[in-house]
Each structure stands twice: as structure tokens, then as C-alpha cells.
Design a protein around this motif. Structure first.
Motif, mmCIF file in Angstrom:
data_model
loop_
_atom_site.group_PDB
_atom_site.id
_atom_site.type_symbol
_atom_site.label_atom_id
_atom_site.label_comp_id
_atom_site.label_asym_id
_atom_site.label_seq_id
_atom_site.Cartn_x
_atom_site.Cartn_y
_atom_site.Cartn_z
ATOM 1 N N LYS A 121 41.872 46.795 44.888
ATOM 2 C CA LYS A 121 40.750 46.947 43.948
ATOM 3 C C LYS A 121 41.234 46.795 42.510
ATOM 4 N N GLU A 149 35.985 53.760 40.591
ATOM 5 C CA GLU A 149 35.997 52.654 39.618
ATOM 6 C C GLU A 149 36.639 53.075 38.299
ATOM 7 N N THR A 251 42.814 39.547 45.407
ATOM 8 C CA THR A 251 43.189 40.965 45.505
ATOM 9 C C THR A 251 44.676 41.169 45.204
#
Ligand code: WTA
Length: 660
Positions: A121, A149, A251
Motif C-alpha cells: 500500500k 491510509e 505495488t
């Protein structure tokens, strides 16, 4: 110095035997050996630790550069990447499938993120930043709720060498604007809304408003994480959703290898004068201390479940959520919500559900949960299984012995040592703190310096005072995680932290402190400057005064703190209006109006609890506001001080009456 300790505390709690044996720093002798090593060869000590605890792309050969003091440099010819040290290092060590984050949302939904997933991420979002032109050295403002996040955004900045500046989600549009403007940020990362206490609270509109105020022309991109998917204005060409930004991004992302001194982040905090200052931290030295303190103060081990309840908007969330525990390969809880929703047993339920072993929170939270448990026994800690806990922590303000004892007995079951950690945004990590397998605890004292930290107490000339005497808390030698400068204002950095009055070589923390006459334990007595500590959050009185005075009705304002059972200190404002002094309902109306005004200018945490109106303020003949009198008035004390220098003594009677 008028600062003298009033604390008479004789209870002592020795470290549990199993901790003494198995802790990272096992026992007082081990602690003393570390301190002696640092005393003997200060640079050698830190160099050894920096080699053992950090992965360097290019090893450093120079440890400390003092040439341009107080602009110290640590490990300056070394290169590393902070996100590599937090993520790749652990995946490479076989921890890829280990849970890094246990995220619990406001509504109780739990999401687990492994190290491998967190790395992916982070890389994806790092690539998204790059795709929007963000590069090494650029500043990025992060205005996000507690979320996976939020951590990814910070780590992604670190990965590409961008400098993040997190703005707490409770700050106003004006505060965002000031920080964006001061930092010259190129991007803002925000969310549509945040969820707290069962309510969705918009965030993006504050960003739009901030940009609308002008002065944010440097902003090219606004990334919007859709937390709730609620309706949200998107400006074409400028705004992009998180999902769209990462769509199609790889990624993997090669880390940007940065110099150890490369700024990792800016974090704005209140000082005694002027606007909040952008405290600048380094990459290498900062991360080293984040790792050492996580390992030594919390004894973080492979099987621990660590929970720091701070928000990533504060330094505690930086060091003990985003960086320290991850760089140690730990598993940690990240909590979106508030301690009182759905009820005030939330913290205890989460400790029980996730089997948390280390719990780090603030005295203000403890005090409010004591009160909640007193009024509603159903939410008291004893209704939950907290037996997984082994170490507790406290941070942000002095913890009063009563709250300490309650925390120790009711949360820790009388078996978990409490780490009362004294430190600051500027220090990057713990400075004075017990270590769990080392330090006999005395409620209300943060005990002894972290190994290698040369803390002491001096008088106003910079001379060390004897134990038992109060004075200014200072640090005698630079340390790796110290503030490097105030962004864009090196003079202010020098004046604030290395004042010439003290000789120019002592770091002045801004707190008063005293050492116990017998064992040298430190007790912090609170700020010596005009900085208030409200629920563990720093607020400059000047900042609040400026906000009040910017209201068209206000002619003059003075803000002081007064003790408050729940929030530690409460903000009390004395205000002179341009028109007549209001009374009764009219006064109440204006109080509310001014409270809301400050809420809008700075943020709800800065709202004065009390506002009193006078036709004037107590001033000396030279026109200086006599704050000590205002402090007494705010506390409701009789004025016993000398008022002979006061120009307008009649004003005191007027200000005695509270208005709101
Ligand atoms: C206060 C928070 C007593 C102190 C990490 C300091 C404390 C200011 C403690 C920094 C403690 C923090 N005991 N006082 N354990 N921890 N303080 O920058 O006044 O938000 O100067 O950093 O909080 O607040 P800051």
C-alpha cells in the motif's frame, strides 16, 4: 526561582521480577552501564546504537558535527530510508505475514494489515505521489483521520523523501492555510469525512476553505481518501480520490535513499510567541530514537500487541504509531474513534478484544475515564479482562498521583509498571522516563533520563542547581532525535531553544522541574512560558489572544490557564470589547460568539472555557499586562500579590466576576 515541588510522595513500586530478567534493559545495573558508556564516549555510544538499530544504504563515518551549533548534525554522511527501515526490513526478515496494524474503526469494524500489505500500500501511494509530481524535499500536508491510509500516507512520503506535515483533524481551515503557506506544501492528503463517536464529520470542506483563503498557491494536488463516500466537492484538475490515484500503480517502489539529516517531517506546535512553529525532524537521528525508546521504554517484543491511543496529528502518533513500533516489527492497534463511544468502556473492551499487552495513553483520558467509571460502574475497567496487559504508559502532561494509582490498580491490576514519559514535539522521543525492568516507580515522577540523554536543572544563569531545588529543565548535550530547526526561521530556533542567557549551549525545554533530594528523580512542574497544556495539547496563549483580537468586536485580550480537574489546564480569556462591557444574557451571547470564533480560527480545542469582560486589563504603568494577577483571578484566588505597580487597581474587582 519560585518553582518548588509540592509533591510529597513516598510510595515506591519496584519493577516486577520477570521484567527485570527479560526486559530489553534488564535491571538497574544494565541501565547504569548504558549511562556510563554514554558518559565515557558520547559519540561512540550513539554511533554503536545507530549501527545496530538502523539499516543504512551507505554507512556513516561521522557521528556528530557540532561545528555550526546549535544546528547539530548526526550521522551526516550516512544514507538510509525510513520507510525501508519500517517495512521492507521486516518483510525481508520473514515478517511479511505478521500483522502490523489492527485497525478498529469508530463503529467497531476491525481490519488487519500485514507488513507485506502495508509495504504494498505504501509503495502504491508513493507511486501515486510521484505520478502527481511530488518529489524529494517537497512538503506534503496530511489532514486525515486515524486510519490505515494516514499511516500509509506518512510512510509513502518518507519513501520518496517528501517531507510530511500532519495537521490534526480538529484544526480549522485557517490553521491548515497557515501551515500550508508556511511550509510551501505542494499537495494535501485529506479525506471526505472522519467518523468519531458515531458521527461523520466533514474534513474536505475545511481544505477547500483553507485554499479559498488564499496563500496556498503552491498546492497542485489534493488527494481525497473516501472514508465514508459522503458527497464531497472535487475540483477538476486539482483533486483526485485516493482510489483513482493508486489505481494501476505498481505495488513496488524503490526507496529514495536520503542523507541522515534529510528532513523526515515538520510538525507545527505552539510556542510562547507568534504563530505555531514548524518543528523540523531528521530521518536518521529521529528514527534511531523512535526505535530505541520503543524497545527500551516499552520493551516491545515479537508477541506484544502495542496500543498508543494518540492521534497521528500529534508527535506521539508520529513516533509511537507511524514509526517506532513499525521499525521494531511490532503489532499495533490503530483506533479511529473516541474513548467514550459507544460508551466509556471502549478502551477497556478494545484491550480485552485485541489482547493488548502495552497501553500508552494520556492523563487527561485517564481522568475522564475515572469520572465515567465513578458515574457508571458498568464501564469501569473491572468489567473487562485486562489480564493481557504488562506495561502501561502516560504522556503529554504531569500525571497526578491519584490518577496514577487508579491507572496502576484498576487498569494494570497492580502488576503493570507505568512509564510516565516526559518528552516534547521538539525532542522526537522520550527524554526522561522509567524503563520497565529498571526503575522503581514513584507516582507523579517521570524518574530518570533515558540512557544517553543528559538532562539536568539550571537556574536563570544556566548554572546547575542542587537536587531538591527547582529550576529550568535543560539538556546539556545534543541528541540524535532533537529538533533540527524551525522551518524557515533558524533565528527563532536559536532564541527559543538555545538562549544566550543560559550560555547558548543548553537545550531549554520550557518546563520547570525539580529533582528529588535523595534519589535525583525528576518531577515536571509545568511550562515556564506562556504555553498552556489543555488535555495534553499545547496551546500558545498568544495564538489564542491573536485569534480573539482578530474578532471585530474585540479591542484587547489576555489568555491564561487555570487548573482543571479533567483537562489539566483550562483556557481562561480576559477580554476588553470595543463597545460597552456586556452584562447578563448579552454577555453570555458574546461569550458563545467568541468561543465559536476561536474554534473557527484555530480549532475547537482552543476554545476558551471561561471568558470574562473588563473595561480594561490589569497593567503596569509601563503598559505590561500583569498575567500573574489574571492567573490568580482565573483560579478564583484572593489577590495577595503586590499590586502597587498596577496602574488601574479598580479593574481587579470588575474581572473577578465571571461572565459566562
Ligand atoms: C508536557 C508531547 C509532565 C510538558 C509528547 C512538555 C509532560 C509538553 C509530560 C510537550 C510528562 C509531556 N510529564 N509533562 N510525562 N509529557 N509533558 O510537544 O510541558 O505536545 O513541554 O509533546 O507537554 O508537549 P508536546
Amino acid at each position: 526561582m519560585a518553582i518548588e515541588s509540592v509533591l510529597q510522595e513516598n510510595r515506591v513500586f519496584d519493577p516486577p521480577a520477570d521484567l527485570v530478567k527479560n526486559a530489553a534493559v534488564p535491571g538497574m545495573e544494565a541501565y547504569k552501564a548504558l549511562c556510563a558508556e554514554a558518559d565515557k564516549d558520547y559519540e561512540g555510544y550513539w554511533a554503536r546504537l545507530a549501527k545496530e538499530h538502523l539499516v543504512w544504504k551507505q554507512p556513516f563515518t561521522k557521528t556528530l558535527n557540532e561545528a555550526n551549533y546549535p544546528f547539530y548534525k548526526w550521522f551526516e554522511d550516512g544514507k538510509l530510508n525510513v520507510s525501508y527501515n519500517c517495512l521492507d526490513k521486516n518483510v525481508d526478515a520473514g515478517l511479511g505475514d505478521k500483522v502490523a496494524l489492527i485497525f478498529e474503526a469508530d463503529d467497531g469494524k476491525v481490519t488487519r494489515v500485514t507488513y507485506k500489505e502495508l509495504l504494498a500500500k505504501t509503495c502504491q501511494f508513493a507511486n501515486a505521489l510521484k505520478a502527481r509530481g511530488v518529489k524529494k524535499g517537497d512538503r506534503v500536508v496530511i489532514y486525515l483521520p486515524m486510519s490505515v491510509e494516514g499511516i500509509v500516507a506518512m510512510q509513502a512520503c518518507a519513501r520518496i523523501g517528501a517531507i510530511h506535515s500532519v495537521v490534526f483533524g480538529g484544526f480549522s481551515a485557517q490553521s491548515i492555510r497557515d501551515r500550508v503557506n508556511d511550509a510551501g506544501a505542494v499537495a494535501i492528503i485529506t479525506a471526505d469525512e472522519q467518523c468519531r463517536g458515531g458521527k461523520a464529520i466533514p474534513l474536505k470542506p475545511a481544505v477547500d476553505e483553507a485554499i479559498g483563503l488564499g496563500g496556498c498557491e503552491s498546492i497542485k494536488t489534493v488527494f481525497v481518501y473516501q472514508r465514508t463516500g459522503g458527497a464531497c466537492n472535487m475540483v477538476a484538475g486539482r483533486d483526485i480520490t485516493w482510489a483513482d490515484a493508486v489505481a494501476g500503480q505498481a505495488t513496488t517502489c524503490e526507496p529514495e535513499w536520503v542523507e541522515a539529516e534529510h528532513p523526515l517531517f515538520l510538525l507545527y506546535t505552539s510556542g510562547s510567541t507568534g504563530k505555531p512553529k514548524g518543528v523540523q525532524h531528521s530521518s536518521g537521528g529521529y528514527l534511531l530514537h523512535a526505535i530505541l525508546t520503543t524497545k527500551w521504554t516499552f520493551d516491545l517484543k515479537a508477541n506484544d500487541v502495542f496500543w498508543c491511543t494518540a492521534d497521528i496529528g500529534w508527535v506521539t502518533g508520529h513516533t509511537y504509531i507511524t514509526y517506532g513500533p513499525l521499525a521494531c516489527g511490532g503489532t499495533e492497534i490503530v483506533f479511529e474513534g473516541v474513548p467514550t463511544y459507544p460508551d466509556a468502556g471502549r478502551f477497556w473492551k478494545m484491550i480485552q478484544d485485541h489482547k493488548a499487552t502495552i497501553f500508552y495513553t494520556a492523563p487527561t483520558a485517564i481522568r475522564s475515564l475515572i469520572k465515567a467509571a465513578d458515574t457508571n460502574p458498568a464501564v469501569a475497567p473491572k468489567n473487562y479482562d485486562l489480564s493481557s496487559l504488562r506495561i502501561l504508559g502516560s504522556v503529554g502532561e504531569p500525571i497526578n498521583p491519584e490518577a496514577w494509582m487508579w491507572y496502576y490498580n484498576n487498569v494494570g491490576g497492580g502488576k503493570c509498571p507505568i512509564m510516565d514519559t516526559f518528552w516534547q514535539t521538539e525532542t522526537g522521543g522520550h527524554m526522561i522516563t522509567p524503563l520497565p525492568g529498571v526503575t522503581p516507580l514513584v507516582p507523579g515522577s517521570c524518574t530518570l533520563p533515558f540512557p544517553g540523554i543528559q538532562a539536568t536543572i539550571v537556574d536563570e544563569t544556566g548554572t546547575e542547581v542542587d537536587w531538591g531545588k527547582g529550576g529550568f529543565l535543560v539538556v546539556k548535550k545534543p541528541w540524535p532525535s532533537m529538533i533540527r530547526t524551525i522551518w524557515g526561521d533558524p533565528d527563532r530556533f536559536k532564541k527559543s531553544y538555545y538562549p544566550e542567557d543560559l550560555g547558548g549551549k543548553l537545550y531549554l525545554a520550557g518546563d520547570g522541574a525539580v529533582r528529588d533530594a535523595k534519589n535525583g528523580y525528576f518531577t515536571i512542574m509545568g511550562r515556564i512560558d506562556d504555553v498552556l497544556n489543555v488535555s495534553g495539547h499545547r496551546m500558545g496563549t498568544m495564538e489564542i489572544e491573536s485569534a480573539l483580537v482578530s474578532n471585530p468586536k474585540v479591542a484587547e485580550a489576555a489568555v491564561v490557564g487555570r487548573p482543571d480537574d479533567l483537562t489539566g489546564e483550562a483556557i481562561c480569556a480576559f477580554v476588553v470589547l470595543k463597545g460597552a462591557r456586556p452584562n447578563g444574557d448579552e454577555a453570555k451571547k458574546v461569550v458563545k460568539e467568541l468561543q465559536d470564533w476561536v474554534g473557527k480560527e484555530i480549532g475547537p480545542i482552543a476554545k476558551p472555557k471561561d471568558i470574562r469582560f473588563g473595561e480594561n486589563l490589569p497593567k503596569t504603568r509601563s503598559g505590561k499586562i500583569m498575567r500573574r494577577l489574571l492567573r490568580s483571578l482565573a483560579k478564583g484566588e484572593e489577590i495577595t500579590q503586590d499590586v502597587s505597580t498596577l496602574e488601574n487597581p479598580a479593574i481587579l474587582d470588575q474581572l473577578k466576576q465571571a461572565a459566562g
